[in-house]
Design a protein around this motif. Structure first.
Motif, PDB file in Angstrom:
ATOM      1  N   GLU A 162       1.558   8.446   1.398  1.00  0.00           N
ATOM      2  CA  GLU A 162       1.185   9.862   1.415  1.00  0.00           C
ATOM      3  C   GLU A 162      -0.329   9.959   1.252  1.00  0.00           C
ATOM      4  O   GLU A 162      -0.866   9.676   0.185  1.00  0.00           O
ATOM      5  CB  GLU A 162       1.914  10.621   0.305  1.00  0.00           C
ATOM      6  N   THR A 163      -1.007  10.319   2.323  1.00  0.00           N
ATOM      7  CA  THR A 163      -2.464  10.398   2.298  1.00  0.00           C
ATOM      8  C   THR A 163      -2.954  11.233   3.477  1.00  0.00           C
ATOM      9  O   THR A 163      -2.262  11.331   4.502  1.00  0.00           O
ATOM     10  CB  THR A 163      -3.100   8.995   2.359  1.00  0.00           C
ATOM     11  N   ASP A 164      -4.135  11.824   3.332  1.00  0.00           N
ATOM     12  CA  ASP A 164      -4.764  12.519   4.457  1.00  0.00           C
ATOM     13  C   ASP A 164      -5.943  11.711   4.980  1.00  0.00           C
ATOM     14  O   ASP A 164      -6.733  12.189   5.782  1.00  0.00           O
ATOM     15  CB  ASP A 164      -5.211  13.928   4.047  1.00  0.00           C
ATOM     16  N   ARG A 165      -6.034  10.456   4.505  1.00  0.00           N
ATOM     17  CA  ARG A 165      -7.089   9.551   4.960  1.00  0.00           C
ATOM     18  C   ARG A 165      -6.498   8.508   5.923  1.00  0.00           C
ATOM     19  O   ARG A 165      -5.301   8.492   6.186  1.00  0.00           O
ATOM     20  CB  ARG A 165      -7.731   8.852   3.761  1.00  0.00           C
ATOM     21  N   ALA A 194      -4.720   5.501   7.240  1.00  0.00           N
ATOM     22  CA  ALA A 194      -3.595   4.829   6.580  1.00  0.00           C
ATOM     23  C   ALA A 194      -3.319   3.463   7.192  1.00  0.00           C
ATOM     24  O   ALA A 194      -3.288   3.315   8.416  1.00  0.00           O
ATOM     25  CB  ALA A 194      -2.345   5.697   6.665  1.00  0.00           C
ATOM     26  N   ASN A 196       3.542  10.085   5.425  1.00  0.00           N
ATOM     27  CA  ASN A 196       3.592  11.512   5.081  1.00  0.00           C
ATOM     28  C   ASN A 196       4.937  12.187   5.325  1.00  0.00           C
ATOM     29  O   ASN A 196       5.486  12.822   4.429  1.00  0.00           O
ATOM     30  CB  ASN A 196       2.488  12.283   5.810  1.00  0.00           C
TER      31      ASN A 196
END
Length: 270
Positions: free
Chosen positions: A38-41, A43, A153
């Motif tokens: 889970e990340t918005d960077r 991956a 995500n």
């Protein structure tokens, strides 16, 4: 009384010997450093592969991961980067460019055979050809496939669609959303056709800490599907083979093709 005690001791010894034999089997596996990201960077996931006695323990030799592929959330399949092979394990870093579930697959076809020469039975494998004068030449193609899964995500099912080729597990429950106590549903098929009454098994990691495999054996129904309650949280190794329970050994007639399938996935806490 003494005889009863001796019988009990013998039974315990036999049981422990059975565990030891089972624990010494070498199993090939791949495992992601995490099954949910889970990340918005940017991956990445790291996949380790090995062949070992203890599941997910680097105690024997690295798994050769040539031909590793990645199927993305859109269902498109592409080659994975080259893996780095160490003394006890192989490792590869894979970029995950979009949200969804990914399937990482390692497939291999290996030719094995036997022949007779001057009255003696000899064996060969790979591209080795029997010598001139060889008789009674028999060959078997070993078709192997391994899968593992990771979700970035949010889960999706594009990567989970079957290929229709060889022995494969169709995950009717997303393999990255499995939780202990819930029910999972898988289907097994061979060349796109469901395998009825087909056996497979689950083994949790951490065998060396338990001293026993804790293997769960399951069987598909008439539609090639199996619904089952998920066991305790852990990383699990699923395995199956076709023909199931086929006899092996010298002098035993082997099928033209043998298939093996394994998958690694995580069961999360409730």
């Amino acid at each position: 009384m003494r005889n009863n005690k001796m019988i009990k001791q013998l039974a315990i010894a036999v049981a422990l010997a059975g565990v030891a034999v089972a624990a010494q089997a070498h199993r090939p596996w791949m495992i992601p450093n995490t099954s949910i990201i889970e990340t918005d960077r940017e991956a990445w996931v790291t996949i380790d592969g090995a062949i070992s006695e203890g599941l997910f323990e680097n105690d024997f030799m690295p798994l050769k991961m040539d031909g590793l592929t990645v199927t993305g959330p859109d269902g498109a399949t592409a080659p994975a980067p080259a893996a780095v092979m160490g003394k006890h394990r192989s490792s590869v870093d894979i970029l995950l460019p979009k949200d969804g579930t990914y399937r990482i697959t390692l497939g291999a076809n290996n030719l094995m055979g036997s022949y007779k020469l001057n009255g003696e039975t000899k064996r060969f494998r790979g591209n080795d050809a029997p010598p001139a004068g060889a008789t009674d030449v028999k060959t078997t193609t070993m078709v192997q496939r391994q899968d593992t899964f990771v979700t970035l995500n949010k889960s999706s099912d594009g990567a989970l669609k079957p290929t229709g080729s060889g022995l494969e597990m169709v995950a009717l429950s997303n393999p990255t959303e499995l939780r202990a106590g819930e029910t999972a549903k898988f289907r097994f098929q061979l060349d796109g056709k469901p395998l009825a009454n087909f056996p497979f098994s689950l083994i949790p990691g951490g065998v060396k800490y338990r001293g026993t495999l804790n293997e769960t054996r399951l069987t598909t129904d008439a539609n090639g599907e199996a619904s089952f309650k998920l066991p305790a949280p852990n990383m699990y190794w699923l395995s199956a083979a076709y023909p199931a329970n086929a006899p092996r050994g010298p002098g035993v007639e082997q099928p033209a093709k043998r298939y093996s399938y394994s998958a690694t996935f995580e069961i999360l806490p409730e």
